[in-house]
Design a protein around this motif. Sequence first.
Motif, mmCIF file in Angstrom:
data_model
loop_
_atom_site.group_PDB
_atom_site.id
_atom_site.type_symbol
_atom_site.label_atom_id
_atom_site.label_comp_id
_atom_site.label_asym_id
_atom_site.label_seq_id
_atom_site.Cartn_x
_atom_site.Cartn_y
_atom_site.Cartn_z
ATOM 1 N N UNK A 31 2.474 -5.667 -2.859
ATOM 2 C CA UNK A 31 3.175 -4.394 -2.745
ATOM 3 C C UNK A 31 3.932 -4.070 -4.029
ATOM 4 N N UNK A 32 3.852 -2.817 -4.438
ATOM 5 C CA UNK A 32 4.567 -2.354 -5.630
ATOM 6 C C UNK A 32 3.816 -2.529 -6.929
ATOM 7 N N UNK A 33 2.700 -3.267 -6.913
ATOM 8 C CA UNK A 33 1.984 -3.549 -8.163
ATOM 9 C C UNK A 33 1.218 -2.328 -8.679
ATOM 10 N N UNK A 34 0.796 -1.439 -7.798
ATOM 11 C CA UNK A 34 -0.023 -0.303 -8.231
ATOM 12 C C UNK A 34 0.769 0.651 -9.118
ATOM 13 N N UNK A 35 1.951 1.054 -8.675
ATOM 14 C CA UNK A 35 2.750 1.998 -9.469
ATOM 15 C C UNK A 35 3.097 1.406 -10.824
ATOM 16 N N UNK A 36 3.353 0.108 -10.864
ATOM 17 C CA UNK A 36 3.726 -0.533 -12.124
ATOM 18 C C UNK A 36 2.562 -0.536 -13.113
ATOM 19 N N UNK A 37 1.370 -0.886 -12.639
ATOM 20 C CA UNK A 37 0.239 -0.938 -13.560
ATOM 21 C C UNK A 37 -0.163 0.459 -14.011
ATOM 22 N N UNK A 38 -0.092 1.438 -13.117
ATOM 23 C CA UNK A 38 -0.450 2.805 -13.507
ATOM 24 C C UNK A 38 0.561 3.370 -14.507
ATOM 25 N N UNK A 39 1.829 3.022 -14.355
ATOM 26 C CA UNK A 39 2.838 3.457 -15.312
ATOM 27 C C UNK A 39 2.569 2.853 -16.690
ATOM 28 N N UNK A 40 2.214 1.576 -16.725
ATOM 29 C CA UNK A 40 1.890 0.922 -17.995
ATOM 30 C C UNK A 40 0.646 1.533 -18.628
#
Length: 405
Positions: free
Chosen positions: A201-210
Amino acid sequence: MRLYLLDYFALKNLEAPSVYNIKADELYELDAEAFSFLKKCSGPEGASPADADSEFIDYCVHEGIITDKTPYKHFAAETNKPSFPSLRYLELQITDRCNLRCKHCYIGEPSGRELAPETILDAISQFEQMQGLRLLVTGGEPLLHRCFDSINDLLHSFRLRKVLLTNGLMLTKERISGINFDEIQFSIDGMRRGHEVLRGAGSYDKVMNSLENVLASGISASVATMVHSCNLDEFDEMDNLFSSMGIKDWIVDVPCISGSLGANNELSVSPEKGGRYFSYGFSEGMHGSSEGYGCGLHLASVLADGSVAKCAFYADRPAGNITEGLAICWKRIEPIMLSNLECSDVSCPWINECRGGCRYRAGISNGENFLAQSNGISRLRDVYKCRAYGYNDDRAGGMNLPKTL
């Protein structure tokens, strides 16, 4: 007037003499005369227009290979003759430490191993001397290496395309601004639901932001996606998203059942389902040299314990250790001949395009005693790739070509 090789081009003496555009990842094959001229252009004195045919000079100017402006920095041309096949791609696993516990990870539980900076420097230097093209720095999560910043700093001097493979969670704007890589490849295994089933959970937004920050910085970005049972309905949406973002390559693959995936087998897909997803993705692919050979012809891996293997899946079948010398280990890795594979027995019309698929996956997906074989190389078909090209794999009746997938 003198002519000079642009600083992002490098001469490579491969099976055919070549010049490599590091920035654009483009390889131009040359004849001996053209190679000799560009070697002069790479030196501090440059070359005279009289040293080459005017038509060739015009072509090089048009392609942005040479210029009449004195470059800021000169690089010595590394033109040692390589062995056949040439080693063009080096996967350098600098650590197996990771900040995620992905359900499909081929490593499984990491052991905390990492290569010493001096070993990394030596491995990259040897790779460059062997006429390497593309350095793939991977893990685990490579940004977790305790000396990552020092490793990043030493990359400047190498005439290679440097690619960082990351899950993106630690790639801050500050770090992106100082990164010395030509390309960053992100692991994105679906839209939010599909990605987080594997990575948390939470990994998708972080990778897309990067990913968005890397694209905004002007650094080339690519994406690698694994097919699994919880992202099958997300590929059209991913296709639209990655195409619109300006991703360089979108690489789609089916994971091998090894490491953590063995304990999460509900995420695996059958060849009938998984094979059709090879139609997704877009990539210019690898710079190959000849037909008749299977996958990995120009690739080797250095693992976090220093072992050198055909690829990371062959960790249990190392060809030696980097301390012996990369060239020595590379000579021990025998190329896979397509003529020795089961595919050739049925005269598959796609064999040179498919190149036999993944040899490791071919072994384990067919249930054979894979690692007990010589070199761990399976003769069997990669049934996932068979499905991708429209073949039904019927052990009793051979291979049948249906009208549709």
